[in-house]
Design a protein around this motif. Sequence first.
Motif, PDB file in Angstrom:
ATOM      1  N   TYR A   1      24.105 -27.703  14.462  1.00  0.00           N
ATOM      2  CA  TYR A   1      23.722 -27.486  15.812  1.00  0.00           C
ATOM      3  C   TYR A   1      23.197 -29.074  16.361  1.00  0.00           C
ATOM      4  O   TYR A   1      22.331 -29.718  15.897  1.00  0.00           O
ATOM      5  CB  TYR A   1      22.621 -26.428  16.162  1.00  0.00           C
ATOM      6  CG  TYR A   1      22.171 -26.767  17.746  1.00  0.00           C
ATOM      7  CD1 TYR A   1      22.766 -26.258  18.760  1.00  0.00           C
ATOM      8  CD2 TYR A   1      21.034 -27.411  17.784  1.00  0.00           C
ATOM      9  CE1 TYR A   1      22.422 -26.352  19.941  1.00  0.00           C
ATOM     10  CE2 TYR A   1      20.630 -27.436  19.338  1.00  0.00           C
ATOM     11  CZ  TYR A   1      21.289 -27.169  20.378  1.00  0.00           C
ATOM     12  OH  TYR A   1      20.826 -27.221  21.587  1.00  0.00           O
ATOM     13  N   ASN A   2      23.918 -29.399  17.504  1.00  0.00           N
ATOM     14  CA  ASN A   2      23.398 -30.569  18.252  1.00  0.00           C
ATOM     15  C   ASN A   2      23.378 -30.536  19.761  1.00  0.00           C
ATOM     16  O   ASN A   2      24.271 -29.794  20.161  1.00  0.00           O
ATOM     17  CB  ASN A   2      24.311 -31.651  17.834  1.00  0.00           C
ATOM     18  CG  ASN A   2      23.605 -33.076  18.266  1.00  0.00           C
ATOM     19  OD1 ASN A   2      22.643 -33.418  17.916  1.00  0.00           O
ATOM     20  ND2 ASN A   2      24.222 -33.731  19.529  1.00  0.00           N
TER      21      ASN A   2
ATOM     22  N   THR B   1      27.296 -31.250  22.005  1.00  0.00           N
ATOM     23  CA  THR B   1      28.295 -30.538  20.845  1.00  0.00           C
ATOM     24  C   THR B   1      29.294 -31.434  20.526  1.00  0.00           C
ATOM     25  O   THR B   1      29.736 -31.531  19.531  1.00  0.00           O
ATOM     26  CB  THR B   1      28.813 -29.306  21.487  1.00  0.00           C
ATOM     27  OG1 THR B   1      27.765 -28.222  22.003  1.00  0.00           O
ATOM     28  CG2 THR B   1      29.627 -28.469  20.283  1.00  0.00           C
TER      29      THR B   1
ATOM     30  N   THR C   1      29.535 -33.277  17.027  1.00  0.00           N
ATOM     31  CA  THR C   1      30.127 -32.840  15.988  1.00  0.00           C
ATOM     32  C   THR C   1      31.622 -33.353  15.584  1.00  0.00           C
ATOM     33  O   THR C   1      32.222 -33.110  14.388  1.00  0.00           O
ATOM     34  CB  THR C   1      30.193 -31.210  16.037  1.00  0.00           C
ATOM     35  OG1 THR C   1      31.099 -30.859  17.328  1.00  0.00           O
ATOM     36  CG2 THR C   1      28.997 -30.724  16.173  1.00  0.00           C
TER      37      THR C   1
ATOM     38  N   ILE D   1      30.555 -25.075  13.941  1.00  0.00           N
ATOM     39  CA  ILE D   1      29.743 -25.700  15.092  1.00  0.00           C
ATOM     40  C   ILE D   1      28.942 -24.459  15.780  1.00  0.00           C
ATOM     41  O   ILE D   1      29.501 -23.181  16.155  1.00  0.00           O
ATOM     42  CB  ILE D   1      30.715 -26.123  16.261  1.00  0.00           C
ATOM     43  CG1 ILE D   1      31.392 -27.430  15.687  1.00  0.00           C
ATOM     44  CG2 ILE D   1      30.000 -26.701  17.343  1.00  0.00           C
ATOM     45  CD1 ILE D   1      32.698 -27.753  16.540  1.00  0.00           C
TER      46      ILE D   1
ATOM     47  N   ARG E   1      26.080 -22.907  18.479  1.00  0.00           N
ATOM     48  CA  ARG E   1      25.598 -23.194  19.981  1.00  0.00           C
ATOM     49  C   ARG E   1      24.163 -23.072  19.988  1.00  0.00           C
ATOM     50  O   ARG E   1      23.484 -23.573  21.199  1.00  0.00           O
ATOM     51  CB  ARG E   1      26.309 -22.091  20.829  1.00  0.00           C
ATOM     52  CG  ARG E   1      27.815 -22.274  21.261  1.00  0.00           C
ATOM     53  CD  ARG E   1      28.470 -21.256  21.936  1.00  0.00           C
ATOM     54  NE  ARG E   1      28.048 -19.773  21.305  1.00  0.00           N
ATOM     55  CZ  ARG E   1      27.139 -18.796  21.592  1.00  0.00           C
ATOM     56  NH1 ARG E   1      26.540 -19.166  22.658  1.00  0.00           N
ATOM     57  NH2 ARG E   1      26.848 -17.692  20.908  1.00  0.00           N
TER      58      ARG E   1
END
Length: 295
Positions: A31-32, A35, A38, A48, A50
């Motif tokens: 998670y970042n 997004t 990634t 990935i 959310r």
Amino acid sequence: MKKKIGFIGLGNMGMPMAKNLIEAGYHLQVYNRTTSKTEELDATSITICRTPAEAADGVKILISMLSEDEVLKEAVTGEEGILKTFPAGAVHISMSTIAPDTAEELCKLHKISDNTYVASPVFGRPDAAAARKLFICISGDPDAKEIAKPILEFLGQRIVDFGEKVSGANVVKVAGNFMIITSMEMMAEAYTLAEKNGLDRAQVADFFGTTLFNVPIFQNYGKLIATKQFEPVGFKTKLGFKDTRLTLKIAQASLTPMPTAMLVHNRLQSAVAKGWGESDWVEGVSRGVSEDAGV
Ligand code: NAD
């Protein structure tokens, strides 16, 4: 099947660390906040997510490398936070530079959820992270540390254990950054003194870095400061400023007079006030010293 790890925070440090874990054969539930970051990672080796809760779902290990205390707290305790899904028995390896009391608080909350929080802040810039050359300080529950160490070996050159009190490693990290920033201020002043007296900053820095101050901080930061090399941005001035605030906070709480900490705090406060918060802290310090001297 590849072993799964949760991973949160693909910033300057988190990105190279995530790449190394993928190269070591792990599958990341990542998670970042942004997004699109990634996309830099091998798509077949990541899922990935959310939310932080998705990244923590069903994993035995989760690594976080977020910017600061409030961001980490939200990622752990928020509506879509780690603790919503983190399984019993799982270990959260928290690698951000944060306040010791935040580490203690998050450790307690993990305990209530039947999982464990380990502090593992690091020394080394993004290039050191990419080269697996970080120095990693670790503290917390002994069993959890044994689970964390084999993974941390893919990220760093040395792991040093600072005991069972979870915040121990955070105190070491803040103390270390205090020593780095004061060394930077000292070098910037000394090389500016040399410059203003007709000498070549780079030659002076090279002399000291290879003789009296023959250590990495004086060699690596010394060269950047002497040559005024401010790019690429490895460590943002605003995060360095955060670390001087952490130093003062710990110093006040433990009645530890640190007059030099106040001085470097003001240096970085001034840099952020001038709009250099996103610049490397080498610029925050070095440019400030140069401007004060009119060069
Ligand atoms: P960075 O600013 O490059 O990345 C910060 C990360 O936090 C990103 O993933 C970003 O998306 C996330 N983030 C920030 N604000 C957020 C918010 N409000 N909500 C959700 N996510 C948010 O920082 P970095 O340089 O990678 O540093 C990460 C940590 O490691 C910091 O605690 C820093 O002090 C420490 N550290 C950095 C270095 C370095 O050289 N860069 C070295 C040692 C330790």
